[in-house]
Structures are given as C-alpha cells and as structure tokens.
Scaffold this active site. Structure first.
Site, mmCIF file in Angstrom:
data_model
loop_
_atom_site.group_PDB
_atom_site.id
_atom_site.type_symbol
_atom_site.label_atom_id
_atom_site.label_comp_id
_atom_site.label_asym_id
_atom_site.label_seq_id
_atom_site.Cartn_x
_atom_site.Cartn_y
_atom_site.Cartn_z
ATOM 1 N N LYS A 52 -25.785 23.048 -27.264
ATOM 2 C CA LYS A 52 -25.769 23.993 -28.389
ATOM 3 C C LYS A 52 -26.820 23.599 -29.420
ATOM 4 O O LYS A 52 -27.543 24.435 -29.958
ATOM 5 C CB LYS A 52 -24.374 24.041 -29.032
ATOM 6 N N GLN A 96 -15.743 21.698 -32.224
ATOM 7 C CA GLN A 96 -15.734 21.695 -30.759
ATOM 8 C C GLN A 96 -14.330 21.392 -30.231
ATOM 9 O O GLN A 96 -13.700 20.417 -30.639
ATOM 10 C CB GLN A 96 -16.748 20.649 -30.246
ATOM 11 N N ASP A 119 -17.691 30.719 -34.053
ATOM 12 C CA ASP A 119 -17.043 30.759 -32.737
ATOM 13 C C ASP A 119 -16.118 31.979 -32.640
ATOM 14 O O ASP A 119 -15.591 32.271 -31.569
ATOM 15 C CB ASP A 119 -16.220 29.480 -32.500
#
Ligand code: NDP
Length: 309
Positions: A52, A96, A119
C-alpha cells in the site's frame, strides 16, 4: 474468454492519479497524505502495508507509517485514532486488520472519523453506502465495481451472485451493485453501474451450485480454494475471484533460497483452469482483484482530500 487484468487497469488508474496529484503540487497545493497504522508484525499485514505504501509513493500520496507493538492496549490504540482524526495534515488513515485478540476491531473502526475512513469500514460510511448517500466505499468492492466498469461489463438488470457475507467484501459489494446508480466512472455511463439483482450466499446456503448457475456475474469471496467449479457456472458468465489462499505447491515461488517456509502458491476461490474456458470474463489470482483493492485505497485517499481538505 477475456482475462480481467486488474494489474493493468490498476496501473492505468495509478497513472491517472499521479497526473491529478502532480497537478495539485504544480498548483502549489499540499499533496494528499495517508497514515497507515499497523499493530504487531503479522507477516501478511507487513506485506500488505508495504504494498500500500509503495503504491501511495508511486502516485505522489504522502504516507506515514505508524507501527505499534502487539502489546498496545485498546485505549492506547484508540488514543492514536483520535489523534489522527484531529490531525489536519492527515487526509485519511487505515488501521490494518486483523488486530490482536485483546483489541475489539469494531470499537477501533467505529472511532475513526468517517471523513478519514479511507478503508470505508466505519458504520457511518457503510450506512451511507446502504442509503445511497455519498460515502467512502470499502476498497475491494470499489475495485470490483471499477474493474467491471473499465471492461464495460454492465450490471443493470443482471443477476449477480455473491458468495460470502463479510463486512469487508460480501455485504458491501452486494449493496453497491444493487444500488440505484448515482456515481459515474470513466468510460461507463452511470446507468450501467448498479441496478443488479443480487443474491448473497454463505456457508449455510442450500444448493449453492444451482444458484450460481443462474448468475450472469459471480463474485466469490469465501477464502476457500477451488470452491467455484465449472459445473456451477453458466456459459458466458463473468467471474470475479476475490479469494486469496496460499496452498502447497511443487512449483516453488519462494523469493530467496534463505526462505525456509514450505513452498506455496497463491490461488483464489475459483477452479480457474476448468472455469475459465466457460466464462466470458474472469479475474486471475494473483493480478485480478488484489491490485484493484490497493488502487481503490489511493482513490479513496484522494476522494477524502478533495472532499474535506
Ligand atoms: P470471511 O472469512 O470474513 O468471509 C468468508 C465468507 O465466505 C463467509 O460469509 C462464509 O460464510 C463464506 N463461505 C466460506 N466458505 C463457504 C462455502 N464453502 N460456501 C459458501 N460460502 C462460504 O472472508 P473475507 O470476506 O474477509 O475474505 C474472503 C476471501 O477474500 C479471503 O480469501 C480473503 O483473503 C480474500 N480477500 C481478498 C481481497 C483482495 O483484495 N483480493 C481483499 C479482502 C479479502 P459464513 O458467513 O456462513 O461463515
């Protein structure tokens, strides 16, 4: 059969994003900034975060990595989330997953300001998506929708079968594709993007094969290698394989000779070899949905920057 080349489409989108961010910089604006919070050293998470960050750097998004030990308490992690919510230099951030067992994921996700939730996992963003309000859509569903759009595969009036009902893939992708369309994507009219008739299946679904055979588009997100077999697929269907599974192989994909792990390879949830010849379109694993998920995170970061900076 046409391969849905997520790797190629993601590269095209990254080039578009790079151009947009270069233009911001040249106009004297600050560039978007993403923060990535990683707790502990789960090897898969470390790799995902690295990929990422690399993708961000490639398009000119500034990225800040915040690494916390796996002994961090829920309160300490919450404090970090509140700090990032309040920091005007951060346009978006992700925590994460998975988190260590002593931390409640839902408590953490719910604390993220939905305007920075790139997200798209906060209850606020999910609720907005369900209600068809402007929202940040979670990365994998956004990537799947974009992949379909870029290959001009309409969903309106089509029967989409989604296998899997998780909060990060199954439920949001079903919601997105059944919506009345309100967004347009490059290369496709808004009218072709939603309006699907969606069936969601899961491990308790009876006669999954029969349901799949009625599908124009099958999206498999189960985490079960070889789950979708050729007899479950109607000729000419479109197959989106979200699954990422590591299975043993004799074909060694280890990167170095020092790597002591057993030889494995990545496969999806589809029996690719036998399903591909029946499909009109199919995503490979790797190189299908995975790269689209990462590029969607970049798009979401730019969206957060454009809407709220
Ligand atoms: P979850 O484990 O959270 O959910 C899996 C879902 O699949 C569940 O709803 C489960 O049903 C259902 N399921 C499992 N086995 C079967 C079966 N035999 N028949 C029907 N339904 C089944 O997984 P995620 O959604 O988080 O991820 C799914 C897969 O996608 C994983 O392999 C993951 O690694 C991958 N993934 C890939 C991404 C990418 O970018 N390519 C991004 C995110 C995930 P039930 O609810 O009844 O248990």
């Amino acid at each position: 059969m046409t391969l849905l080349d997520g790797k190629q489409i993601a590269a095209t989108i990254r080039a578009e994003l790079r151009e947009e961010i270069d233009a911001l910089r040249q106009a004297g604006h600050r560039v978007p900034c993403l923060a990535v919070v990683i707790v502990g050293e789960n090897p898969a998470s470390v790799t995902y975060v690295r990929n990422k960050m690399r993708a961000c750097e490639e398009v000119g998004i500034r990225v800040e990595r915040i690494a916390l030990p796996d002994t961090v308490s829920e309160e300490e992690l919450l404090a970090e989330v509140h700090r990032l919510n309040a920091d005007p230099a951060i346009d978006g951030f992700i925590v994460q997953l998975p988190l260590p067992a002593h931390i409640n994921e839902s408590t953490i996700l719910s604390a993220i300001d939905y305007r920075k939730d790139v997200d798209g996992l906060t209850p606020e963003n999910v609720g907005r998506t369900v209600q068809g309000q402007p929202s940040i859509v979670s990365a994998t569903p956004r990537g799947i929708r974009e992949l379909l759009a870029r290959y001009n595969i309409p969903t309106a009036g089509k029967h989409v079968v989604v296998i899997g009902r998780s909060n990060i893939v199954g439920k949001p992708v079903a919601m997105l594709l059944m919506q009345r369309p309100y967004l347009s994507l490059p290369g496709m009219s808004a009218a072709s993007l939603g309006d699907a008739t969606v069936t969601i299946c899961h491990s308790k679904t009876q006669d999954l094969a029969a349901i799949c055979r009625t599908a124009d588009i099958i999206i498999v997100a189960a985490g079960s290698p070889g789950l979708l077999t050729a007899d479950m697929v109607r000729p000419g269907a479109t197959i989106i394989d979200v699954g990422i599974n590591r299975v043993p192989t004799t074909n060694d994909q280890r990167l170095t000779t020092n790597d002591q792990r057993p030889a494995t390879k990545l496969v999806g949830d589809v029996d690719f070899e036998n399903v591909a010849p029946k499909a009109a379109y199919i995503t490979p694993v790797p190189g299908g949905v995975g790269p689209m998920t990462i590029v969607s995170l970049l798009q979401n970061t730019l969206q957060a920057y454009n809407e709220h900076s």
